[in-house]
Design a protein around this motif. Structure first.
Motif, PDB file in Angstrom:
ATOM      1  N   GLY A  46       0.770  -1.319  -0.111  1.00 22.33           N
ATOM      2  CA  GLY A  46      -0.054  -0.140  -0.025  1.00 22.33           C
ATOM      3  C   GLY A  46       0.836   1.137  -0.056  1.00 22.33           C
ATOM      4  N   ALA A  47       1.425   1.600  -1.103  1.00 23.44           N
ATOM      5  CA  ALA A  47       2.566   2.624  -1.246  1.00 23.44           C
ATOM      6  C   ALA A  47       2.297   3.213  -2.632  1.00 23.44           C
ATOM      7  N   PRO A  48       2.524   4.387  -2.815  1.00 25.37           N
ATOM      8  CA  PRO A  48       2.238   5.014  -4.198  1.00 25.37           C
ATOM      9  C   PRO A  48       3.542   4.392  -4.992  1.00 25.37           C
ATOM     10  N   ASP A  49       3.150   4.343  -6.451  1.00 25.75           N
ATOM     11  CA  ASP A  49       4.137   3.638  -7.314  1.00 25.75           C
ATOM     12  C   ASP A  49       5.448   4.316  -7.360  1.00 25.75           C
ATOM     13  N   TRP A  50       5.620   5.535  -7.097  1.00 29.96           N
ATOM     14  CA  TRP A  50       6.990   6.028  -7.191  1.00 29.96           C
ATOM     15  C   TRP A  50       7.913   5.533  -6.071  1.00 29.96           C
ATOM     16  N   THR A  51       7.215   5.370  -4.878  1.00 32.50           N
ATOM     17  CA  THR A  51       7.847   5.042  -3.622  1.00 32.50           C
ATOM     18  C   THR A  51       8.763   3.627  -3.992  1.00 32.50           C
ATOM     19  N   ARG A  52       7.937   2.775  -4.705  1.00 27.91           N
ATOM     20  CA  ARG A  52       8.601   1.296  -4.992  1.00 27.91           C
ATOM     21  C   ARG A  52       9.579   1.688  -6.097  1.00 27.91           C
ATOM     22  N   ALA A  53       9.454   2.318  -6.974  1.00 27.35           N
ATOM     23  CA  ALA A  53      10.640   2.735  -8.015  1.00 27.35           C
ATOM     24  C   ALA A  53      11.621   3.424  -7.304  1.00 27.35           C
ATOM     25  N   VAL A  54      11.464   4.110  -6.166  1.00 24.21           N
ATOM     26  CA  VAL A  54      12.706   4.846  -5.677  1.00 24.21           C
ATOM     27  C   VAL A  54      13.502   3.682  -4.671  1.00 24.21           C
ATOM     28  N   LEU A  55      12.658   2.663  -4.228  1.00 25.85           N
ATOM     29  CA  LEU A  55      13.394   1.856  -3.467  1.00 25.85           C
ATOM     30  C   LEU A  55      14.383   1.209  -4.339  1.00 25.85           C
ATOM     31  N   VAL A  56      13.898   0.581  -5.369  1.00 25.06           N
ATOM     32  CA  VAL A  56      14.577  -0.249  -6.062  1.00 25.06           C
ATOM     33  C   VAL A  56      15.880   0.554  -6.786  1.00 25.06           C
ATOM     34  N   MET A  57      15.669   1.699  -7.369  1.00 27.25           N
ATOM     35  CA  MET A  57      16.589   2.686  -7.845  1.00 27.25           C
ATOM     36  C   MET A  57      17.326   3.207  -6.762  1.00 27.25           C
ATOM     37  N   GLY A  58      16.905   3.175  -5.455  1.00 25.47           N
ATOM     38  CA  GLY A  58      17.861   3.392  -4.469  1.00 25.47           C
ATOM     39  C   GLY A  58      19.054   2.507  -4.128  1.00 25.47           C
ATOM     40  N   LEU A  59      18.734   1.199  -4.475  1.00 27.61           N
ATOM     41  CA  LEU A  59      19.629   0.238  -4.423  1.00 27.61           C
ATOM     42  C   LEU A  59      20.686   0.326  -5.332  1.00 27.61           C
ATOM     43  N   VAL A  60      20.357   0.730  -6.593  1.00 25.90           N
ATOM     44  CA  VAL A  60      21.323   0.746  -7.652  1.00 25.90           C
ATOM     45  C   VAL A  60      22.033   2.000  -7.315  1.00 25.90           C
ATOM     46  N   ILE A  61      21.525   3.243  -7.028  1.00 26.32           N
ATOM     47  CA  ILE A  61      22.382   4.236  -6.755  1.00 26.32           C
ATOM     48  C   ILE A  61      23.152   4.202  -5.604  1.00 26.32           C
ATOM     49  N   GLY A  62      22.598   3.673  -4.541  1.00 22.33           N
ATOM     50  CA  GLY A  62      23.365   3.984  -3.370  1.00 22.33           C
ATOM     51  C   GLY A  62      24.274   2.797  -3.298  1.00 22.33           C
ATOM     52  N   GLY A  63      24.264   1.625  -3.988  1.00 22.15           N
ATOM     53  CA  GLY A  63      25.296   0.671  -4.122  1.00 22.15           C
ATOM     54  C   GLY A  63      26.354   1.110  -5.002  1.00 22.15           C
ATOM     55  N   GLY A  64      25.925   1.784  -5.933  1.00 25.17           N
ATOM     56  CA  GLY A  64      27.091   2.310  -6.855  1.00 25.17           C
ATOM     57  C   GLY A  64      28.015   3.593  -6.313  1.00 25.17           C
ATOM     58  N   LEU A  65      27.260   4.252  -5.789  1.00 30.87           N
ATOM     59  CA  LEU A  65      27.898   5.451  -4.735  1.00 30.87           C
ATOM     60  C   LEU A  65      28.709   4.644  -3.640  1.00 30.87           C
ATOM     61  N   GLY A  66      28.275   3.512  -3.177  1.00 31.02           N
ATOM     62  CA  GLY A  66      29.196   2.986  -2.157  1.00 31.02           C
ATOM     63  C   GLY A  66      30.247   2.351  -2.960  1.00 31.02           C
ATOM     64  N   THR A  67      30.347   1.803  -3.988  1.00 32.93           N
ATOM     65  CA  THR A  67      31.458   1.440  -4.823  1.00 32.93           C
ATOM     66  C   THR A  67      32.343   2.195  -4.961  1.00 32.93           C
ATOM     67  N   ALA A  68      31.826   3.410  -5.347  1.00 35.43           N
ATOM     68  CA  ALA A  68      33.020   4.552  -5.663  1.00 35.43           C
ATOM     69  C   ALA A  68      33.659   4.826  -4.426  1.00 35.43           C
ATOM     70  N   ALA A  69      32.814   4.953  -3.126  1.00 38.47           N
ATOM     71  CA  ALA A  69      33.517   5.264  -2.083  1.00 38.47           C
ATOM     72  C   ALA A  69      34.379   4.213  -1.671  1.00 38.47           C
ATOM     73  N   ALA A  70      34.166   3.075  -1.601  1.00 35.56           N
ATOM     74  CA  ALA A  70      35.311   2.011  -1.452  1.00 35.56           C
ATOM     75  C   ALA A  70      36.289   1.873  -2.311  1.00 35.56           C
TER      76      ALA A  70
END
Length: 141
Positions: free
Chosen positions: A48-72
Protein backbone atom coordinates in the motif's frame (compact mmCIF):
# COMPACT_ATOMS: atom_id res chain seq x y z
CA UNK A 1 49.05 18.87 -12.77
CA UNK A 2 48.49 15.10 -12.67
CA UNK A 3 50.93 12.81 -14.41
CA UNK A 4 49.22 11.22 -17.41
CA UNK A 5 52.17 8.97 -18.22
CA UNK A 6 52.35 8.30 -21.95
CA UNK A 7 48.92 9.83 -22.54
CA UNK A 8 49.12 13.03 -24.53
CA UNK A 9 46.48 15.58 -25.40
CA UNK A 10 44.67 13.18 -27.74
CA UNK A 11 44.62 10.49 -25.06
CA UNK A 12 43.18 12.90 -22.49
CA UNK A 13 40.53 14.03 -24.98
CA UNK A 14 39.51 10.45 -25.76
CA UNK A 15 39.36 9.66 -22.04
CA UNK A 16 37.20 12.72 -21.36
CA UNK A 17 34.84 11.83 -24.22
CA UNK A 18 34.65 8.26 -22.99
CA UNK A 19 33.76 9.37 -19.46
CA UNK A 20 31.14 11.84 -20.69
CA UNK A 21 29.59 9.16 -22.89
CA UNK A 22 29.56 6.58 -20.08
CA UNK A 23 28.02 9.02 -17.60
CA UNK A 24 25.37 10.03 -20.16
CA UNK A 25 24.45 6.41 -20.89
CA UNK A 26 24.37 5.61 -17.16
CA UNK A 27 22.07 8.51 -16.31
CA UNK A 28 19.81 7.68 -19.28
CA UNK A 29 19.58 4.04 -18.21
CA UNK A 30 18.66 5.13 -14.68
CA UNK A 31 15.94 7.43 -15.99
CA UNK A 32 14.51 4.78 -18.32
CA UNK A 33 14.57 2.15 -15.58
CA UNK A 34 12.89 4.52 -13.12
CA UNK A 35 10.17 5.35 -15.66
CA UNK A 36 9.56 1.64 -16.31
CA UNK A 37 9.29 0.93 -12.59
CA UNK A 38 7.09 3.94 -11.92
CA UNK A 39 4.81 3.53 -14.96
CA UNK A 40 3.63 0.01 -14.20
CA UNK A 41 1.20 -0.25 -11.26
CA UNK A 42 2.83 -3.46 -10.11
CA UNK A 43 1.89 -4.97 -6.75
CA UNK A 44 -0.58 -2.15 -6.07
CA UNK A 45 -2.82 -4.30 -3.87
CA UNK A 46 0.07 -6.04 -2.12
CA UNK A 47 2.07 -3.00 -1.03
CA UNK A 48 0.00 0.00 0.00
CA UNK A 49 2.45 2.67 -1.16
CA UNK A 50 2.47 5.01 -4.14
CA UNK A 51 4.07 3.63 -7.31
CA UNK A 52 6.94 6.10 -7.23
CA UNK A 53 8.07 4.91 -3.78
CA UNK A 54 8.60 1.37 -5.00
CA UNK A 55 10.54 2.68 -7.98
CA UNK A 56 12.67 4.84 -5.67
CA UNK A 57 13.40 1.87 -3.39
CA UNK A 58 14.66 -0.27 -6.27
CA UNK A 59 16.60 2.59 -7.85
CA UNK A 60 17.91 3.57 -4.42
CA UNK A 61 19.67 0.21 -4.21
CA UNK A 62 21.24 0.75 -7.62
CA UNK A 63 22.38 4.32 -6.96
CA UNK A 64 23.31 3.79 -3.30
CA UNK A 65 25.26 0.64 -4.09
CA UNK A 66 26.99 2.41 -6.97
CA UNK A 67 28.01 5.34 -4.81
CA UNK A 68 29.16 2.89 -2.14
CA UNK A 69 31.36 1.22 -4.74
CA UNK A 70 32.93 4.57 -5.65
CA UNK A 71 33.47 5.35 -1.95
CA UNK A 72 35.08 1.95 -1.41
CA UNK A 73 37.50 2.61 -4.26
CA UNK A 74 38.39 6.02 -2.82
CA UNK A 75 38.84 4.58 0.69
CA UNK A 76 40.76 1.57 -0.68
CA UNK A 77 38.47 -0.98 0.94
CA UNK A 78 36.42 -3.96 -0.23
CA UNK A 79 33.84 -3.16 -2.89
CA UNK A 80 31.92 -6.45 -2.72
CA UNK A 81 29.13 -5.34 -0.31
CA UNK A 82 28.40 -2.28 -2.45
CA UNK A 83 28.44 -4.31 -5.66
CA UNK A 84 26.02 -6.72 -3.97
CA UNK A 85 23.54 -3.89 -3.26
CA UNK A 86 23.89 -2.66 -6.83
CA UNK A 87 23.33 -6.15 -8.22
CA UNK A 88 20.26 -6.70 -6.02
CA UNK A 89 18.79 -3.41 -7.24
CA UNK A 90 19.50 -4.28 -10.87
CA UNK A 91 18.03 -7.77 -10.42
CA UNK A 92 14.90 -6.22 -8.87
CA UNK A 93 14.58 -3.71 -11.71
CA UNK A 94 15.15 -6.44 -14.27
CA UNK A 95 12.58 -8.78 -12.72
CA UNK A 96 10.07 -5.94 -12.37
CA UNK A 97 10.54 -4.82 -15.98
CA UNK A 98 10.27 -8.36 -17.37
CA UNK A 99 7.24 -9.21 -15.24
CA UNK A 100 5.44 -5.99 -16.16
CA UNK A 101 6.17 -6.55 -19.86
CA UNK A 102 5.01 -10.16 -19.82
CA UNK A 103 1.86 -9.38 -17.81
CA UNK A 104 0.84 -6.92 -20.52
CA UNK A 105 1.09 -9.70 -23.12
CA UNK A 106 4.03 -8.11 -24.87
CA UNK A 107 6.28 -10.24 -27.03
CA UNK A 108 9.86 -11.22 -26.33
CA UNK A 109 11.31 -8.27 -28.24
CA UNK A 110 9.50 -5.82 -25.95
CA UNK A 111 10.67 -7.79 -22.93
CA UNK A 112 14.25 -7.67 -24.21
CA UNK A 113 14.10 -3.90 -24.57
CA UNK A 114 12.52 -3.58 -21.11
CA UNK A 115 15.46 -5.54 -19.69
CA UNK A 116 18.09 -3.52 -21.55
CA UNK A 117 18.05 -0.36 -19.41
CA UNK A 118 18.89 -1.89 -15.99
CA UNK A 119 21.50 -4.24 -17.45
CA UNK A 120 23.09 -1.40 -19.45
CA UNK A 121 23.22 0.73 -16.33
CA UNK A 122 25.05 -2.00 -14.41
CA UNK A 123 27.56 -2.64 -17.20
CA UNK A 124 28.27 1.05 -17.72
CA UNK A 125 28.69 1.61 -13.98
CA UNK A 126 31.16 -1.28 -13.83
CA UNK A 127 33.18 0.31 -16.65
CA UNK A 128 33.10 3.72 -14.95
CA UNK A 129 34.36 2.16 -11.72
CA UNK A 130 37.10 0.30 -13.60
CA UNK A 131 38.32 3.58 -15.08
CA UNK A 132 37.98 5.30 -11.71
CA UNK A 133 40.00 2.54 -10.00
CA UNK A 134 42.72 2.71 -12.66
CA UNK A 135 42.90 6.51 -12.41
CA UNK A 136 43.18 6.26 -8.64
CA UNK A 137 46.01 3.71 -8.94
CA UNK A 138 47.87 6.07 -11.31
CA UNK A 139 47.39 8.96 -8.88
CA UNK A 140 48.66 6.94 -5.90
CA UNK A 141 51.68 5.54 -7.75
Amino acid sequence: MPDYGERGTLGRLVRALSLVTLVTVYVASLLITYRQLHAKPVLQEVIGAPDWTRAVLVMGLVIGGGLGTAAAIVDDRRELPSWFLTAVGVAGALAWSLWASSSLGEDYVHMLFAATAPVTGMLVWAELMRQFRNQRRLAVA
